[in-house]
Design a protein around this motif. Structure first.
Motif, PDB file in Angstrom:
ATOM      1  N   ILE A  72      -3.035 -47.879  -6.559  1.00 18.72           N
ATOM      2  CA  ILE A  72      -3.694 -47.089  -5.520  1.00 18.72           C
ATOM      3  C   ILE A  72      -2.653 -46.182  -4.873  1.00 18.72           C
ATOM      4  CG2 ILE A  72      -4.936 -47.177  -3.310  1.00 18.72           C
ATOM      5  CD1 ILE A  72      -6.554 -48.487  -5.489  1.00 18.72           C
ATOM      6  N   SER A  73      -2.973 -44.913  -4.734  1.00 17.39           N
ATOM      7  CA  SER A  73      -2.096 -43.987  -4.021  1.00 17.39           C
ATOM      8  C   SER A  73      -2.307 -44.137  -2.524  1.00 17.39           C
ATOM      9  CB  SER A  73      -2.397 -42.550  -4.438  1.00 17.39           C
ATOM     10  OG  SER A  73      -2.119 -42.375  -5.808  1.00 17.39           O
ATOM     11  N   VAL A  74      -1.209 -44.037  -1.776  1.00 22.87           N
ATOM     12  CA  VAL A  74      -1.242 -44.226  -0.330  1.00 22.87           C
ATOM     13  C   VAL A  74      -0.507 -43.073   0.349  1.00 22.87           C
ATOM     14  CG1 VAL A  74      -0.560 -45.740   1.591  1.00 22.87           C
ATOM     15  CG2 VAL A  74      -1.265 -46.742  -0.601  1.00 22.87           C
ATOM     16  N   ILE A  75      -1.123 -42.545   1.380  1.00 22.70           N
ATOM     17  CA  ILE A  75      -0.486 -41.548   2.240  1.00 22.70           C
ATOM     18  C   ILE A  75      -0.344 -42.182   3.617  1.00 22.70           C
ATOM     19  CG2 ILE A  75      -0.805 -39.338   3.409  1.00 22.70           C
ATOM     20  CD1 ILE A  75      -2.147 -38.305   0.882  1.00 22.70           C
ATOM     21  N   VAL A  76       0.834 -42.053   4.210  1.00 23.89           N
ATOM     22  CA  VAL A  76       1.089 -42.637   5.519  1.00 23.89           C
ATOM     23  C   VAL A  76       1.406 -41.522   6.513  1.00 23.89           C
ATOM     24  CG1 VAL A  76       2.678 -44.096   6.831  1.00 23.89           C
ATOM     25  CG2 VAL A  76       1.871 -44.845   4.600  1.00 23.89           C
ATOM     26  N   ARG A  77       0.817 -41.648   7.701  1.00 21.30           N
ATOM     27  CA  ARG A  77       1.108 -40.722   8.791  1.00 21.30           C
ATOM     28  C   ARG A  77       1.448 -41.524  10.045  1.00 21.30           C
ATOM     29  NH1 ARG A  77       1.016 -37.507   5.048  1.00 21.30           N
ATOM     30  NH2 ARG A  77      -0.087 -35.523   5.023  1.00 21.30           N
ATOM     31  N   THR A  78       2.391 -41.017  10.810  1.00 20.64           N
ATOM     32  CA  THR A  78       2.726 -41.625  12.094  1.00 20.64           C
ATOM     33  C   THR A  78       1.663 -41.238  13.120  1.00 20.64           C
ATOM     34  OG1 THR A  78       4.009 -39.743  12.880  1.00 20.64           O
ATOM     35  CG2 THR A  78       5.209 -41.422  11.600  1.00 20.64           C
ATOM     36  N   ALA A  79       1.675 -41.943  14.245  1.00 15.03           N
ATOM     37  CA  ALA A  79       0.763 -41.583  15.333  1.00 15.03           C
ATOM     38  C   ALA A  79       1.017 -40.148  15.778  1.00 15.03           C
ATOM     39  CB  ALA A  79       0.934 -42.556  16.499  1.00 15.03           C
ATOM     40  N   ALA A  80       2.281 -39.757  15.860  1.00 15.38           N
ATOM     41  CA  ALA A  80       2.619 -38.387  16.276  1.00 15.38           C
ATOM     42  C   ALA A  80       2.102 -37.360  15.270  1.00 15.38           C
ATOM     43  CB  ALA A  80       4.131 -38.249  16.454  1.00 15.38           C
ATOM     44  N   GLU A  81       2.197 -37.674  13.988  1.00 18.36           N
ATOM     45  CA  GLU A  81       1.680 -36.750  12.977  1.00 18.36           C
ATOM     46  C   GLU A  81       0.163 -36.629  13.060  1.00 18.36           C
ATOM     47  OE1 GLU A  81       5.016 -37.104   9.448  1.00 18.36           O
ATOM     48  OE2 GLU A  81       3.554 -38.738   9.671  1.00 18.36           O
ATOM     49  N   LEU A  82      -0.519 -37.733  13.300  1.00 21.08           N
ATOM     50  CA  LEU A  82      -1.976 -37.663  13.477  1.00 21.08           C
ATOM     51  C   LEU A  82      -2.329 -36.854  14.726  1.00 21.08           C
ATOM     52  CD1 LEU A  82      -3.178 -41.250  12.524  1.00 21.08           C
ATOM     53  CD2 LEU A  82      -3.625 -39.127  11.285  1.00 21.08           C
ATOM     54  N   ARG A  83      -1.576 -37.030  15.785  1.00 19.90           N
ATOM     55  CA  ARG A  83      -1.797 -36.244  17.011  1.00 19.90           C
ATOM     56  C   ARG A  83      -1.678 -34.758  16.686  1.00 19.90           C
ATOM     57  NH1 ARG A  83      -4.518 -35.934  21.036  1.00 19.90           N
ATOM     58  NH2 ARG A  83      -4.239 -38.155  21.346  1.00 19.90           N
ATOM     59  N   ARG A  84      -0.647 -34.379  15.919  1.00 16.22           N
ATOM     60  CA  ARG A  84      -0.451 -32.976  15.534  1.00 16.22           C
ATOM     61  C   ARG A  84      -1.640 -32.467  14.720  1.00 16.22           C
ATOM     62  NH1 ARG A  84       0.378 -30.926  11.103  1.00 16.22           N
ATOM     63  NH2 ARG A  84       1.192 -32.777  10.115  1.00 16.22           N
ATOM     64  N   THR A 165     -13.349 -40.205  11.544  1.00 18.00           N
ATOM     65  CA  THR A 165     -12.337 -41.172  11.114  1.00 18.00           C
ATOM     66  C   THR A 165     -10.947 -40.734  11.551  1.00 18.00           C
ATOM     67  OG1 THR A 165     -13.702 -41.861   9.249  1.00 18.00           O
ATOM     68  CG2 THR A 165     -11.347 -42.357   9.111  1.00 18.00           C
ATOM     69  N   VAL A 166     -10.639 -39.456  11.420  1.00 18.12           N
ATOM     70  CA  VAL A 166      -9.325 -38.950  11.829  1.00 18.12           C
ATOM     71  C   VAL A 166      -9.084 -39.220  13.314  1.00 18.12           C
ATOM     72  CG1 VAL A 166      -7.905 -36.864  12.134  1.00 18.12           C
ATOM     73  CG2 VAL A 166      -9.220 -37.184  10.025  1.00 18.12           C
ATOM     74  N   THR A 167     -10.054 -38.905  14.149  1.00 17.07           N
ATOM     75  CA  THR A 167      -9.851 -39.100  15.585  1.00 17.07           C
ATOM     76  C   THR A 167      -9.831 -40.583  15.944  1.00 17.07           C
ATOM     77  OG1 THR A 167     -12.222 -38.762  16.016  1.00 17.07           O
ATOM     78  CG2 THR A 167     -10.759 -36.837  16.227  1.00 17.07           C
ATOM     79  N   ARG A 168     -10.576 -41.404  15.223  1.00 18.73           N
ATOM     80  CA  ARG A 168     -10.541 -42.855  15.476  1.00 18.73           C
ATOM     81  C   ARG A 168      -9.188 -43.438  15.063  1.00 18.73           C
ATOM     82  NH1 ARG A 168     -11.104 -46.756  18.673  1.00 18.73           N
ATOM     83  NH2 ARG A 168     -11.604 -48.736  17.718  1.00 18.73           N
ATOM     84  N   LEU A 169      -8.654 -42.987  13.922  1.00 19.17           N
ATOM     85  CA  LEU A 169      -7.335 -43.467  13.491  1.00 19.17           C
ATOM     86  C   LEU A 169      -6.266 -43.065  14.497  1.00 19.17           C
ATOM     87  CD1 LEU A 169      -7.490 -42.827   9.652  1.00 19.17           C
ATOM     88  CD2 LEU A 169      -7.515 -45.049  10.819  1.00 19.17           C
ATOM     89  N   LEU A 170      -6.379 -41.855  15.038  1.00 17.52           N
ATOM     90  CA  LEU A 170      -5.439 -41.433  16.076  1.00 17.52           C
ATOM     91  C   LEU A 170      -5.533 -42.378  17.273  1.00 17.52           C
ATOM     92  CD1 LEU A 170      -3.404 -39.562  17.425  1.00 17.52           C
ATOM     93  CD2 LEU A 170      -5.337 -38.112  18.101  1.00 17.52           C
ATOM     94  N   ALA A 171      -6.723 -42.657  17.720  1.00 13.25           N
ATOM     95  CA  ALA A 171      -6.900 -43.565  18.870  1.00 13.25           C
ATOM     96  C   ALA A 171      -6.317 -44.934  18.579  1.00 13.25           C
ATOM     97  CB  ALA A 171      -8.375 -43.669  19.232  1.00 13.25           C
TER      98      ALA A 171
END
Length: 175
Positions: A72-84, A165-171
């Motif tokens: 499975i391919s995985v992409i990881v983002r930090t909280a700051a990156e999601l905020r951006r 989903t994007v905004t929920r993951l950020l939260a």
């Protein structure tokens, strides 16, 4: 550091099924804490001492392969990156269920994207971000013609999440 890991293509059909409890167990075994999944589509939020998102993604991919026997391919983002990603959204979001972000493993290949005539895909819209594409599908994602073309044209790993989903993951990463 708080992260969101986005797994590509799981639980789309019976052949791609992974239990979220198994996924949480893999992430915890790797030494991450405060592990929480969101929905059944491969979203994991966690805390890690490792400050290298690409390494974290690689370790999760390897852990899934070892523990669950799946590639499975995985992409990881930090909280700051999601905020951006949320703050730099260049499009209006009239219906969050018809608006999405395609997360990319690296910067988008602008030459590959320049060959796409936006008028040919109207009323769908696309805008380019740093390591993501912002996509509006007024007729819904199931009927899109643009999304499959983007997946074929872009090199590297990509996975798409709707705006809700994007905004929920950020939260969740900022909680």
């Amino acid at each position: 550091m708080r992260y969101a890991a986005l797994l590509r293509g799981i639980n789309v059909n019976s052949g791609t099924a992974i239990a979220m409890s198994d996924l949480r167990a893999v992430v915890e075994r790797l030494g991450h804490s405060e592990v929480r999944t969101h929905l059944r589509s491969g979203n994991v939020v966690f805390t890690s001492a490792d400050e290298r998102p690409e390494r974290v993604a690689s370790l999760i991919e390897r852990g899934i392969a070892e523990d669950l026997g799946r590639t499975i391919s995985v992409i990881v983002r930090t909280a700051a990156e999601l905020r951006r990603v949320v703050e730099e959204n260049p499009l209006t979001v009239p219906d969050p269920a018809r608006f999405a972000v395609m997360f990319l493993s690296g910067p988008p290949d602008r030459a590959a994207l320049e060959g796409i005539d936006p008028a040919a895909y109207a009323p769908e819209e696309m805008r380019i971000g740093a390591r993501e594409l912002y996509l509006h599908f007024p007729e819904g994602m199931r009927r899109t013609r643009l999304h499959p073309l983007l997946e074929k044209r872009l090199d590297g790993v990509c996975t798409t999440r709707n705006w809700n989903t994007v905004t929920r993951l950020l939260a969740l990463t900022e909680a």
